[in-house]
Structures are given as C-alpha cells and as structure tokens.
Design an enzyme around this catalytic site. Structure first.
Site, mmCIF file in Angstrom:
data_model
loop_
_atom_site.group_PDB
_atom_site.id
_atom_site.type_symbol
_atom_site.label_atom_id
_atom_site.label_comp_id
_atom_site.label_asym_id
_atom_site.label_seq_id
_atom_site.Cartn_x
_atom_site.Cartn_y
_atom_site.Cartn_z
ATOM 1 N N CYS A 159 11.806 -26.549 -33.844
ATOM 2 C CA CYS A 159 11.150 -27.449 -32.886
ATOM 3 C C CYS A 159 9.976 -28.174 -33.538
ATOM 4 O O CYS A 159 8.931 -27.565 -33.814
ATOM 5 C CB CYS A 159 10.698 -26.643 -31.662
ATOM 6 S SG CYS A 159 9.640 -27.557 -30.520
ATOM 7 N N CYS A 215 6.688 -28.244 -31.511
ATOM 8 C CA CYS A 215 6.050 -26.918 -31.514
ATOM 9 C C CYS A 215 5.095 -26.794 -32.701
ATOM 10 O O CYS A 215 4.020 -26.202 -32.586
ATOM 11 C CB CYS A 215 7.096 -25.808 -31.585
ATOM 12 S SG CYS A 215 8.229 -25.747 -30.180
#
Length: 321
Positions: free
Chosen positions: A92, A95
């Site tokens: 991700c 993230c």
C-alpha cells in the site's frame, strides 16, 4: 495472552475473542461487562506506555500488533490511554506516506497515546473484525471501544489535529503513572460479583458491586459494572413485551423507559436513545425530567467515550432548550 496450542481450542482465547467482538460492535451484554472489568484491571496492573521503549516492543509508544497481542496492546491498553490503530499493508503506497507521520506524532506524544500498527495481510481476522474496507485505515480505541476513525492518507496537520482532539476528549493529555496502586483484578471483592455474573444471577452481582462502591466510590471497575448490571436487571425484568407495551401507550413514561432499557440491554444503543429523546420532546415538567434523568443514566452505562452518547447529548440539549 498466550497463543492457543495447535489443534486444541483455548477456552480463554475463545472467550476473549467473544468479548472483542462485543466491544468492537459497541454492544452491551453481560460478557462485555466482565470483559471491560477485566481489561481495566489488567491495564492498572500493566506499566504505562513509555516513549523510551524501543519501537515495536510491548509498552512502547509505537507497537506492532497481531491477533495474539491485540487484547493486551489495544483493548487492555486503551483503559490507560487512547490507542490509535494504523491498519496497513506492505503493497500500500499511501500507507507508506501516512505511517511515518503517525509514528512521529506518537513519539512526540510522550506516552499520552499509543500507535498500534496492524499488518492487514498478516492479520486478516483483525481486519475483518474491525470492518476494514480500505487502507490505510486509522481507528481510535478508548476503554475498549472504537470512538473515531478515518480512511486514506491525510496531511500531517490533519493527522495531528485528529490525535490532539482524541487525546483532549479522552484523557486530556495525562500520562498514567507507573506507580498507580494495586491491580484491580487482585481485589477479592470482585470475585463474588463476577461469579454471580457467570451464573446469571444479576441480583447477586448488583449487590456485590454495590457493596464495593459503597465502601470505595472511586473504584476503577465496580462503578461502571454496577451501572451496567442494573441496566441488565431492568432489561430482564422488562422482557421482550416492553416494546409492544410502550408502542401501545406512547404517553406512559414508565413504559417508555422500560422499553429503552430493553433496547439498550440487547445492544440497540441508537434505538434506546432515540426513543427517550422522542419522549423528552413530547413531554414537559416532571415527566420530562424523569425521562431526562433516565436518559442521562443510560449515557453513563454506554460511556461518554462512545460517539453515540455525544450525539445524543447534543440532541437532548436541543430538545430541552
């Protein structure tokens, strides 16, 4: 919490998973009463979070959390300070932008809150239980309940504001003292109350908790447990017919409060609040005051950290003034 042995169910782990599900759903039930009491006691016994502890280690301001450590590092710890969950995955990209910001803010917090990092790929049961629909996902836990959340990467100033408001609304920034007294779970007076709960004897549990509160009004466990057990006793006495009786007599204040007790006792927090708010709007004088007091009592059972309580308090204020 010790990991379960392969091939052999761990009753304690199963019970904690049930308590976790109840806490995350915001439901109010007998298992949740006992779970919250036990979690608060364990939190008192545990050392407070320390910014000096290495990142990722238990008790640090930033800690990696798994399904095995979620109870201790998130639910139990949230009875000391608010815990912010950072749900992420290696693949991700957003993230990787948000996580370092949260880690830096946690270090700056000096132990006033804890950042718990959860790899959703490695812990799919946690992601499912937390109802994660996209990452990065950030969820705040206070006293065993979800109280705030957002999804997606946000700028640092917004993340800082999120954390600041969370701390202000929960502890006001106070850092727990490592020397805070004896563990509440060592209190033998709780044993009788918990034993009564386990056998379903609400009257005996209420009497046991009441005796503790009478002797020690500021007891960290007994006060909340007493209010919850009193609710369950009233809900049990009202029974499932309470809703039909209340609907048939909309001007009967006692019937409405009994119906609200039944709704809250079965986990319908919004329904219980909405019913009494409606009665407040339709009544005046002593009847309105009776309903207002009962509603405020239910706020205490659910807890001010629950956002549904804050919303209902605002509606109550508008209804009264």
């Amino acid at each position: 919490m010790q990991p379960s042995r392969p091939g052999r169910p761990d009753p304690r782990a199963q019970a904690q998973q049930a308590h976790l599900a109840a806490s995350l759903a915001g439901a109010v039930d007998l298992a949740a009463v006992k779970a919250r009491s036990e979690a608060a006691a364990r939190a008192q016994a545990a050392p407070p979070p320390s910014p000096a502890a290495p990142a990722g280690a238990p008790g640090a301001a930033v800690v990696d959390v798994t399904e095995d450590t979620f109870q201790a590092e998130v639910l139990d710890r949230s009875f000391q300070v608010p815990v912010v969950l950072d749900l992420w995955a290696e693949w991700c990209g957003p993230c990787k932008q948000l996580s370092p910001v949260l880690e830096r803010l946690a270090a700056e917090g000096g132990g006033s809150w804890v950042l718990a990092k959860v790899d959703v790929d490695a812990n799919p049961a946690l992601a499912q239980g937390l109802r994660v629909q996209g990452i990065p996902a950030v969820k705040a836990v206070w006293q065993g309940q979800l109280v705030a959340e957002f999804t997606g990467a946000i700028p640092e100033d917004q993340a800082r504001q999120f954390v600041a408001e969370l701390v202000r609304a929960t502890t006001g920034g106070a850092v727990p003292d490592a020397g805070d007294g004896e563990a509440a779970d060592d209190d033998p007076r709780l044993d009788a109350a918990e034993a009564a709960l386990e056998r379903g004897d609400l009257a005996a549990a209420e009497a046991a908790y009441q005796a503790i509160v009478d002797a020690e009004p500021d007891h960290p466990v007994a006060g909340l447990a007493l209010r919850q057990v009193q609710l369950f006793r009233r809900a049990d006495e009202a029974g499932p017919d309470a809703l039909a009786l209340a609907d048939a007599a909309p001007d009967d204040v006692t019937a409405q409060t009994r119906a609200a007790d039944f709704l809250l006792g079965t986990g319908d927090v919004e329904g219980a609040f909405a019913r009494l708010l409606d009665v407040v709007r339709r009544t005046a004088g002593e009847e309105r005051d009776q309903v207002r007091k009962h509603l405020v009592e239910l706020f205490g059972v659910v807890g001010d950290q629950d956002p549904r309580v804050g919303d209902a308090r605002r509606q109550l204020t508008l209804a009264l003034y």
